[in-house]
Design an enzyme around this catalytic site. Sequence first.
Site, short mmCIF file in Angstrom:
data_model
loop_
_atom_site.label_atom_id
_atom_site.label_comp_id
_atom_site.label_asym_id
_atom_site.label_seq_id
_atom_site.Cartn_x
_atom_site.Cartn_y
_atom_site.Cartn_z
N TYR A 37 -6.26 -14.65 -0.37
CA TYR A 37 -7.52 -13.98 -0.68
C TYR A 37 -8.57 -14.39 -0.37
O TYR A 37 -8.78 -14.06 1.01
CB TYR A 37 -7.96 -13.90 -2.52
N LYS A 92 13.87 4.66 -11.46
CA LYS A 92 13.73 5.65 -10.61
C LYS A 92 13.76 4.53 -8.94
O LYS A 92 13.59 4.56 -7.91
CB LYS A 92 12.73 6.49 -10.43
#
Length: 384
Positions: A37, A92
């Site tokens: 970060y 899915k």
Amino acid sequence: MDETSRRSLELHEQLHGKIEVVSRKHVETRDDLSLMYTPGVAEPCRQIQADYQKSWELTRRGNLVAVITDGTAILGLGDIGPAAGMPVMEGKCALFKEFGDVDAFPICVDTHDTDEFVRTVQLISKSFGGINLEDIAAPRCFEIERRLKEVCDIPVFHDDQHGTAIVVAAAMINALKVTGKQMGSVKIVINGAGAAGCAIGTLLSHMGFGNVVMCDVNGIICEGDEGLNAGQEAISHITNANHEHGTLADALRGADAFVGVSRGNLVSREMVASMNRPIVFPMANPVPEIMPDEALAAGAEVVGTGRSDFPNQINNVLVFPGIFKGALKARAKEITEEMEVAAAKAIASLIPEDELDPKNIIPSALDKGVADVVAKAVAEHVAD
């Protein structure tokens, strides 16, 4: 509630969702935090700002697919809304990861407005390497896919259309071999002229199987018919070579193969018996257009369904993980018909010719090796 439904509900209650986001590097030290970060992350940002293509190298989008629905055609449940469609989209995404090692994220868009849906997907497309449209009702799905292909620089694939078409084509290739029928000379009747049916008809026609005849609730579709939607109008120009009219029963008389993507119990023994050494793919779920034992008793030589409890399960899971894996690897900007044909042939090739028989024309839906074979075939057909 049947036993499978009860156990599935218990599993969903236990899991609170079937997917999760996992960090690819643990953050355990100050140095880790600086690299993952701020302040270190600013440099990858600057690199991508200077060169958009580096977004594929410096972020996860090169292996990330959005699975997107508006909730209007969820399984056989119809328009149940985006929130109710979330379990299917999560499922899915889980299959993408399990079978293709492709990361996928479910997105359920709360609108029936085509413009709004297209704009929403376009605006988020820079976060992903591909868009998998799912469970969007016809005929809107045709326009949505067409428009998104025009405005997105990544592959857009409506699996209900093209995934179904590819796996049917793969099964049909091997069914012809088993029955000794010749590519180019067969008559194939497709019942159900929605998203899946029109895509199947288009691909089988493009591949040169023979004369494809489309049927819907009103019977045989013929060029010049009134009241056709955009998808049906388009396919009417490339099917029904003999300009037949009549009912489904009329279409099946003398036909070599039947593909059903409609609803249960529409085909009788008498209809199958009227066919020519028939190949029968009744794929409606959970109840096929005709049950396999009925079709076989009527003279069917090869039968395949969408169900896992019968031989020859014709299932999209054989397609979409490999299609996207190959397209992402090759950084394809679209999934072309040539890539679809390559995928169908690759799936069919996984059953050696000396192992083909009426109960073995398609790989198992649980065969996790299929995706790599499909991905390789697809990547080889990506245009430069």
